[in-house]
Design an enzyme around this catalytic site. Structure first.
Site, PDB file in Angstrom:
ATOM      1  N   HIS A   1      41.621  37.239  30.217  1.00 13.30           N
ATOM      2  CA  HIS A   1      40.164  37.320  30.007  1.00 13.30           C
ATOM      3  C   HIS A   1      39.393  36.715  31.177  1.00 13.30           C
ATOM      4  O   HIS A   1      38.216  37.019  31.356  1.00 13.30           O
ATOM      5  CB  HIS A   1      39.787  36.589  28.713  1.00 13.30           C
ATOM      6  CG  HIS A   1      40.263  37.290  27.477  1.00 13.30           C
ATOM      7  ND1 HIS A   1      39.417  37.937  26.612  1.00 13.30           N
ATOM      8  CD2 HIS A   1      41.516  37.487  26.990  1.00 13.30           C
ATOM      9  CE1 HIS A   1      40.119  38.479  25.632  1.00 13.30           C
ATOM     10  NE2 HIS A   1      41.400  38.217  25.836  1.00 13.30           N
TER      11      HIS A   1
ATOM     12  N   ASP B   1      33.014  34.677  36.327  1.00 16.12           N
ATOM     13  CA  ASP B   1      33.346  34.963  34.935  1.00 16.12           C
ATOM     14  C   ASP B   1      34.254  36.170  34.893  1.00 16.12           C
ATOM     15  O   ASP B   1      34.050  37.120  35.662  1.00 16.12           O
ATOM     16  CB  ASP B   1      32.058  35.247  34.137  1.00 16.12           C
ATOM     17  CG  ASP B   1      32.128  34.686  32.733  1.00 16.12           C
ATOM     18  OD1 ASP B   1      33.243  34.595  32.192  1.00 16.12           O
ATOM     19  OD2 ASP B   1      31.063  34.341  32.187  1.00 16.12           O
TER      20      ASP B   1
END
Ligand code: ADP
Ligand code: F6P
Length: 456
Positions: free
Chosen positions: A157, A365
């Site tokens: 992720h 991110d």
């Protein structure tokens, strides 16, 4: 048909109405709700001196959850230490915030082995194992050592950094060797996938076989890009349900016609919150006409608060919020609202819809689901504007957002002004373009594509 067994450190509460902050838990929960499956992970409890054995399983709808507790030592060495003290900062290019201790790396491997042993009692030979995130780089190795031959994939992720950054972690070679024991490795974006491939090809003597397959350490691993998404239509449904609008109505009343800039993040140093506060300060300083007519609301529930770097950033933000408000507030206007709390998702969606501007500026991110949730929650007839960091994985897909460099205070301040002034036609056009990509790369597509590739 073989079952899908999801394994992750964090397991979301599967009962309705409990807030879940964190992209992994939100994404996996939504993906599993629809098609069902088994979810295995940490119970979130520290169980004294020894880890607990897997509980008998709790089934809600079509999901059955099995969890184990971690001992204090496991928690300290695996979760607090190696996963969040070493790997998290390194994967997010924050090597200055990373610490390293071999003892913690061995603890990390020990917990991966503990998960594998517990799974051995649960899985059938034809089940497919889908591991999630940086807590489980050594899971396939541990499963094989426990005698399991199930197909196993890992989806990361977070970002995967350039090899030179990854190699600052002294256990880098062990980690890469362990990752290559999976059958499939999934990444959020192509730069993440190719950074991993670069390491394998240049540093580990691997060869590329085409179609994302890499040969290294005597076996073949397939690599691919699977950007995680959101349920676009469900977000609007939640936004529209009157029961969910309680907080949104209070918020709207309190704004009294002022425009709202909204940010929602776990309180994490990778999210660029101090830089964002500074950019907002610059914005109200430079665009004086906006003073009194715009409010910035930052929702940031504390995360991993027993780690020093997280405590430090919390103190820093509390001080900054107070200073900025002290400097600019008027008797009838407070520019910055800073909320250290979570909301359930059905409450969060209507809050997104109240904001004329969604401000999402992580320093790095993997994806950033908040950006996609903000877009999904907007009214297509009168949508808000997304200001998005070029360093969020989401920027690869949402290039119709106003893309900014979060390190450039003046640039972010100018984007805020431009976004708030944007005319309806341009807002609609940008929103429609983003929605189109998000429908194509939906959460279902993410799950189905990963599952199909793992099965193949
Ligand atoms: P990360 O996985 O690093 O936390 P993401 O943006 O990908 O970042 O995912 C965050 C998820 O957590 C989103 O689905 C978001 O809705 C949820 N979330 C973040 N902050 C809050 C909050 N204050 N209240 C409720 N949910 C939150
Ligand atoms: O999505 C990134 C992530 O680190 C997930 O792996 C994790 O579940 C989430 O953020 C929240 O962090 P934590 O599980 O450490 O509370």
């Amino acid at each position: 048909m073989s079952r899908l067994v999801v394994v992750s450190n964090r397991v979301a509460p599967i009962t309705e109405g409990e807030p879940t902050a964190g992209g992994l838990a939100v994404g996996v929960l939504d993906a599993l709700k629809q098609q069902g499956g088994i979810w295995f992970g940490w119970s979130g409890e520290i169980t004294g001196d020894v880890a607990s054995t897997a509980n008998p399983g709790q089934t809600v709808g079509r999901i059955t959850v099995f969890t184990v507790g971690l001992s204090r030592r496991d928690y300290d060495e695996f979760y607090r230490g190696f996963a969040n003290g070493s790997l998290w900062p390194t994967l997010h290019y924050q090597i200055g915030n990373a610490r390293f201790d071999w003892k913690e790396f061995f603890g990390y491997r020990r917990v991966n082995a503990l998960f594998a042993r517990s799974l051995a009692a649960l899985v059938r030979p034809d089940d497919m194992i889908w591991a999630h995130d940086y807590h489980l780089f050594c899971l396939a190795e541990a499963l094989q050592e426990a005698g399991l031959t199930n197909r196993a994939g890992l989806f990361l992720h977070t970002p995967f950094p350039a090899p030179a950054v990854f190699m600052t972690n002294p256990a880098h070679a062990e980690l890469i060797r362990a990752m290559c024991r999976f059958d499939l490795l999934g990444f959020q974006t192509e730069p993440d996938r190719s950074a991993f491939a670069d390491y394998v090809l240049r540093e580990a003597g691997g060869t590329a076989l085409g179609d994302g397959r890499l040969h290294a350490f005597g076996r073949t691993v397939k690599t691919g890009v699977y950007p995680i998404g959101v349920h676009v239509d469900k977000a609007r449904g939640e936004e529209e349900a009157p029961a969910n609008r309680r907080y949104a109505s209070r918020l709207r009343a309190s704004l009294a016609g002022r425009k709202l800039i909204l940010s929602v993040d776990r309180l994490d140093y990778s999210k660029g919150l101090p830089q964002r506060f500074a950019a907002f300060e610059r914005f109200i300083e430079e665009f004086t006409a906006r003073q009194g007519s715009v409010v910035f609301m930052q929702i940031a529930p504390p995360s991993r608060s027993d780690i020093q770097t997280y405590r430090e950033i919390r103190h820093e933000l509390e001080a900054e919020a107070g200073r900025i408000n002290g400097r600019f507030a008027e008797v009838d206007w407070v520019p910055l609202r800073y909320l250290n709390r979570s909301f359930t998702r059905n409450v969060l969606m209507p809050l997104y819809a109240e904001a004329q501007l969604g401000l999402v500026t992580p320093l790095r991110d993997g994806m950033n689901l908040v950006a996609k949730e903000y877009v999904a929650a907007q009214d297509p007839a009168d949508p808000g504007v997304l200001v998005l960091s070029q360093f969020a994985g989401a920027a690869r897909e949402l290039d119709a957002a106003l893309i900014v460099n979060p390190f450039d205070e003046a640039g972010v301040a100018a984007a805020l002004d431009r976004g708030l002034a944007m005319q309806l036609a341009e807002r609609r056009e940008r929103h429609a373009a983003m929605l189109q990509v998000m429908r194509r790369n939906s959460l279902d597509a993410w799950r189905d594509r990963f599952e199909a590739d793992l099965r193949a």
